[in-house]
Scaffold this motif. Structure first.
Motif, PDB file in Angstrom:
ATOM      1  N   VAL A  10       0.858  -1.177   0.000  1.00  0.00           N
ATOM      2  CA  VAL A  10       0.000   0.000   0.000  1.00  0.00           C
ATOM      3  C   VAL A  10       0.893   1.225   0.000  1.00  0.00           C
ATOM      4  N   PRO A  11       0.963   1.948  -1.119  1.00  0.00           N
ATOM      5  CA  PRO A  11       1.883   3.070  -1.234  1.00  0.00           C
ATOM      6  C   PRO A  11       1.353   4.297  -0.506  1.00  0.00           C
ATOM      7  N   ALA A  12       2.182   5.330  -0.488  1.00  0.00           N
ATOM      8  CA  ALA A  12       1.713   6.596   0.064  1.00  0.00           C
ATOM      9  C   ALA A  12       0.418   6.997  -0.631  1.00  0.00           C
ATOM     10  N   CYS A  13      -0.493   7.517   0.180  1.00  0.00           N
ATOM     11  CA  CYS A  13      -1.855   7.733  -0.328  1.00  0.00           C
ATOM     12  C   CYS A  13      -1.883   8.774  -1.444  1.00  0.00           C
ATOM     13  N   ALA A 237       4.656  12.244  12.258  1.00  0.00           N
ATOM     14  CA  ALA A 237       5.782  11.527  11.667  1.00  0.00           C
ATOM     15  C   ALA A 237       6.850  11.235  12.716  1.00  0.00           C
ATOM     16  N   ARG A 238       7.050  12.169  13.654  1.00  0.00           N
ATOM     17  CA  ARG A 238       8.010  11.924  14.731  1.00  0.00           C
ATOM     18  C   ARG A 238       7.537  10.796  15.637  1.00  0.00           C
ATOM     19  N   THR A 239       6.233  10.778  15.924  1.00  0.00           N
ATOM     20  CA  THR A 239       5.683   9.684  16.726  1.00  0.00           C
ATOM     21  C   THR A 239       5.861   8.347  16.019  1.00  0.00           C
ATOM     22  N   LEU A 240       5.650   8.321  14.710  1.00  0.00           N
ATOM     23  CA  LEU A 240       5.824   7.081  13.945  1.00  0.00           C
ATOM     24  C   LEU A 240       7.250   6.560  14.085  1.00  0.00           C
ATOM     25  N   GLU A 241       8.226   7.458  14.023  1.00  0.00           N
ATOM     26  CA  GLU A 241       9.622   7.031  14.154  1.00  0.00           C
ATOM     27  C   GLU A 241       9.884   6.449  15.541  1.00  0.00           C
ATOM     28  N   ASP A 276      -7.523  18.809   9.659  1.00  0.00           N
ATOM     29  CA  ASP A 276      -8.586  18.654   8.670  1.00  0.00           C
ATOM     30  C   ASP A 276      -8.443  17.335   7.919  1.00  0.00           C
ATOM     31  N   GLY A 277      -9.376  17.076   7.001  1.00  0.00           N
ATOM     32  CA  GLY A 277      -9.393  15.824   6.256  1.00  0.00           C
ATOM     33  C   GLY A 277      -8.097  15.518   5.524  1.00  0.00           C
ATOM     34  N   PRO A 278      -7.562  16.453   4.728  1.00  0.00           N
ATOM     35  CA  PRO A 278      -6.302  16.180   4.039  1.00  0.00           C
ATOM     36  C   PRO A 278      -5.146  15.873   4.992  1.00  0.00           C
ATOM     37  N   ALA A 279      -5.095  16.576   6.132  1.00  0.00           N
ATOM     38  CA  ALA A 279      -4.023  16.308   7.099  1.00  0.00           C
ATOM     39  C   ALA A 279      -4.180  14.916   7.711  1.00  0.00           C
ATOM     40  N   ARG A 280      -5.431  14.546   8.027  1.00  0.00           N
ATOM     41  CA  ARG A 280      -5.675  13.203   8.562  1.00  0.00           C
ATOM     42  C   ARG A 280      -5.243  12.137   7.550  1.00  0.00           C
ATOM     43  N   LEU A 281      -5.591  12.351   6.299  1.00  0.00           N
ATOM     44  CA  LEU A 281      -5.232  11.381   5.278  1.00  0.00           C
ATOM     45  C   LEU A 281      -3.720  11.307   5.118  1.00  0.00           C
ATOM     46  N   ALA A 282      -3.041  12.441   5.224  1.00  0.00           N
ATOM     47  CA  ALA A 282      -1.584  12.446   5.138  1.00  0.00           C
ATOM     48  C   ALA A 282      -0.973  11.631   6.276  1.00  0.00           C
ATOM     49  N   MET A 283      -1.541  11.754   7.475  1.00  0.00           N
ATOM     50  CA  MET A 283      -1.044  10.982   8.616  1.00  0.00           C
ATOM     51  C   MET A 283      -1.255   9.497   8.398  1.00  0.00           C
ATOM     52  N   LEU A 284      -2.444   9.129   7.914  1.00  0.00           N
ATOM     53  CA  LEU A 284      -2.732   7.720   7.649  1.00  0.00           C
ATOM     54  C   LEU A 284      -1.787   7.186   6.577  1.00  0.00           C
ATOM     55  N   GLY A 285      -1.622   7.941   5.493  1.00  0.00           N
ATOM     56  CA  GLY A 285      -0.730   7.496   4.431  1.00  0.00           C
ATOM     57  C   GLY A 285       0.706   7.350   4.902  1.00  0.00           C
ATOM     58  N   ALA A 286       1.164   8.286   5.735  1.00  0.00           N
ATOM     59  CA  ALA A 286       2.525   8.220   6.256  1.00  0.00           C
ATOM     60  C   ALA A 286       2.706   6.995   7.149  1.00  0.00           C
ATOM     61  N   ALA A 287       1.689   6.696   7.946  1.00  0.00           N
ATOM     62  CA  ALA A 287       1.768   5.528   8.833  1.00  0.00           C
ATOM     63  C   ALA A 287       1.817   4.236   8.025  1.00  0.00           C
ATOM     64  N   LEU A 288       0.947   4.138   7.026  1.00  0.00           N
ATOM     65  CA  LEU A 288       0.943   2.947   6.180  1.00  0.00           C
ATOM     66  C   LEU A 288       2.305   2.738   5.533  1.00  0.00           C
ATOM     67  N   PHE A 291       5.277   2.078   8.411  1.00  0.00           N
ATOM     68  CA  PHE A 291       5.236   0.785   9.080  1.00  0.00           C
ATOM     69  C   PHE A 291       5.586  -0.350   8.117  1.00  0.00           C
ATOM     70  N   GLN A 292       5.114  -0.246   6.883  1.00  0.00           N
ATOM     71  CA  GLN A 292       5.478  -1.286   5.917  1.00  0.00           C
ATOM     72  C   GLN A 292       6.968  -1.218   5.578  1.00  0.00           C
ATOM     73  N   GLN A 293       7.508  -0.020   5.502  1.00  0.00           N
ATOM     74  CA  GLN A 293       8.944   0.140   5.270  1.00  0.00           C
ATOM     75  C   GLN A 293       9.744  -0.502   6.402  1.00  0.00           C
ATOM     76  N   ALA A 294       9.189  -0.461   7.617  1.00  0.00           N
ATOM     77  CA  ALA A 294       9.862  -1.030   8.784  1.00  0.00           C
ATOM     78  C   ALA A 294       9.649  -2.538   8.902  1.00  0.00           C
ATOM     79  N   GLY A 295       8.929  -3.123   7.941  1.00  0.00           N
ATOM     80  CA  GLY A 295       8.774  -4.572   7.929  1.00  0.00           C
ATOM     81  C   GLY A 295       7.466  -5.093   8.468  1.00  0.00           C
ATOM     82  N   TYR A 296       6.535  -4.202   8.781  1.00  0.00           N
ATOM     83  CA  TYR A 296       5.239  -4.642   9.288  1.00  0.00           C
ATOM     84  C   TYR A 296       4.314  -5.053   8.143  1.00  0.00           C
ATOM     85  N   VAL A 297       3.488  -6.048   8.400  1.00  0.00           N
ATOM     86  CA  VAL A 297       2.437  -6.445   7.473  1.00  0.00           C
ATOM     87  C   VAL A 297       1.211  -5.587   7.744  1.00  0.00           C
ATOM     88  N   TYR A 298       0.645  -5.025   6.691  1.00  0.00           N
ATOM     89  CA  TYR A 298      -0.603  -4.258   6.843  1.00  0.00           C
ATOM     90  C   TYR A 298      -1.740  -5.265   6.922  1.00  0.00           C
TER      91      TYR A 298
END
Length: 471
Positions: A10-13, A237-241, A276-288, A291-298
């Motif tokens: 699942v790529p960046a949104c 993004a800092r929290t994700l790291e 707002d909606g675009p910011a929320r979507l950016a956060m979701l896309g960044a997390a996806l 986490f996959q880059q770090a080896g997690y299965v979605y």
């Protein structure tokens, strides 16, 4: 239909802006179908007792192990985002009387179900189960072990408020038989933590994760929420790291549902501070992506797991399911729920206990199961549940498999739904061919919207503000 969601990256949104605007609306999370807001008060204690007795007397689920959920409603401190059923108190002496009633409820359940039923999954949620002290948790575990048969290797999980435990306490939880922990983190940014009234520094959680590994816990989960006040894509993004650095076996990522008209604590959150909606979507896309880059299965909508975790294995093997705690490794497992407000599933029924302590205790004092509402599912409910769970868990649906399992013609039965899906296909959210339908990479961000098409109740109901937003 040979491609499975397990094989998809699942790529960046990159959801188009117009699609984003159209789908930035409320929708169910589908931890059940029909959803809990469809439960009726006509379903009561006798209905659950009958379902338990049917299971005991040779119902379809008798041979399957049970899953147990125990709700501990107490918290010492109020988190402003929380929509859980909880009791805020620092009076720990309230726990003893509550355990008295829990034990009495266990006896009522066992009277209908039969003693010694095998249990393969136990989850203590809340509230904050670690509000209970060690002796109280030992008492609860002993009560459960006396009346149920915890299977060897059973998954025994407990939700942990990092502010309520230390390394020594984690050792004692392991000694009680817990082998999985779920840490409520939400966000590590100090400004966000202050805005939601839950301050717990990264260093505190990091130390607990190290201690839990030393204590021998098999798996740890970290809960995160995007869409909280003061959150930005950069801060999240800092929290994700930081979460990636902790490397928990599982991560649960939820979108914040701001429903202050339903949940009083959320009135302390200033709506203008919410992303707002675009910011929320950016956060979701960044997390996806991270986490996959770090080896997690979605695993699915809101869950990630390391490849050898049982949740990821269940996804690969097509055994994944959703229940009231989220994604689960046990697709057909009956769930017996104990405690205030707890929701369970037995056979073709859902049942929810009383939401207030007073009503919960009163029903038990009457010698009745503390059920105040629920639902007996009809054939159409069960069929649609199978369809929705296939979409939510596997991201695809084979028409022939539904035809054979339910003795229907899928295209004829769901003709209206397939017509509605054409618009989602045009938006690039799904692909449909003669064999079935598949959720695309882009569509996985909006899988709830795909599932909603098959929700017979929702299609006839315009009051969707009761749910969290899809994005």
């Amino acid at each position: 239909m040979t491609t499975t969601m397990a094989s998809l990256a699942v790529p960046a949104c990159q959801v188009p802006e117009d699609v984003l605007r159209r789908f930035d609306r409320p929708g169910p999370r589908y931890t059940s179908y029909p959803t809990a807001d469809r439960f009726v008060e006509a379903f009561g204690p006798q209905d659950l007792a009958q379902a338990l007795q049917q299971r005991c007397n040779g119902g379809a689920g008798q041979a399957l192990p049970l899953s147990l959920y125990v709700h501990v409603p107490f918290c010492e401190s109020l988190c402003y985002y929380c929509a859980c059923n909880k009791i805020i108190t620092r009076r720990h002496e309230k726990a003893g009387p509550y355990l008295d009633y829990l034990e009495r409820e266990i006896e009522l359940v066992v009277a209908a179900l039969g003693a010694g039923q095998p249990v393969s999954q136990l989850h203590l949620g809340g509230g904050s189960p670690t509000f209970l002290d060690d002796a109280e948790l030992a008492r609860l575990m002993d009560a459960l072990r006396r009346r149920f048969a915890l299977a060897p290797g059973a998954e025994c999980a407990i939700e942990v408020d990092p502010r309520t435990v230390d390394a020594a306490r984690l050792e004692r939880l392991a000694a009680l038989g817990f082998n999985r922990l779920s840490f409520g983190v939400q966000d590590f940014d100090p400004a966000v933590q202050k805005a939601v009234h839950r301050v717990q520094p990264f260093e505190q959680v990091e130390a607990l994760v190290r201690a839990a590994r030393g204590a021998g816990f098999e798996s740890m989960n970290v809960d995160l929420i995007y869409g909280l006040p003061q959150q930005t894509p950069a801060s999240f993004a800092r929290t994700l790291e930081q979460v990636v650095a902790l490397r928990p076996e599982r991560i649960a990522l939820y979108g914040y549902a701001h429903l202050p008209e339903r949940f009083k604590p959320q009135r302390r959150i200033h709506a203008e501070q919410l992303p707002d909606g675009p910011a929320r979507l950016a956060m979701l896309g960044a997390a996806l992506a991270r986490f996959q880059q770090a080896g997690y299965v979605y695993v699915g909508m809101d869950h990630f797991a390391l490849p050898d975790d049982p949740l990821a294995v269940a996804k690969r093997q097509g055994r994944l399911h959703r229940n009231f705690q989220g994604y689960s490794t046990q697709p057909d497992c009956d769930l017996v729920a104990l405690g205030v407000s707890a929701i369970g599933k037995v056979g073709a029924t859902y049942a929810q206990n009383a939401k207030t302590m007073e009503q919960y205790c009163d029903l038990i004092d009457q010698g009745r199961l503390p059920v105040v509402r629920g639902l007996a599912l009809g054939r159409d409910d069960l069929l649609r549940r199978a369809v929705i769970m296939a979409l939510m868990c596997q991201g695809e649906l084979a028409f022939e498999s539904i035809d054979l399992a339910w003795l229907i013609d899928f295209r004829r039965y769901f003709a209206a739904e397939l017509e509605q899906l054409r618009a989602l296909e045009d938006d690039g959210l799904i692909e449909i061919d003669a064999q079935g339908l598949r959720v695309t990479d882009t569509g996985w961000y909006l899988v709830r919207a795909v599932a909603m098409v098959f929700d017979r109740y929702l299609q006839a109901d315009q009051a969707r503000a009761r749910f969290s937003r899809i994005l």
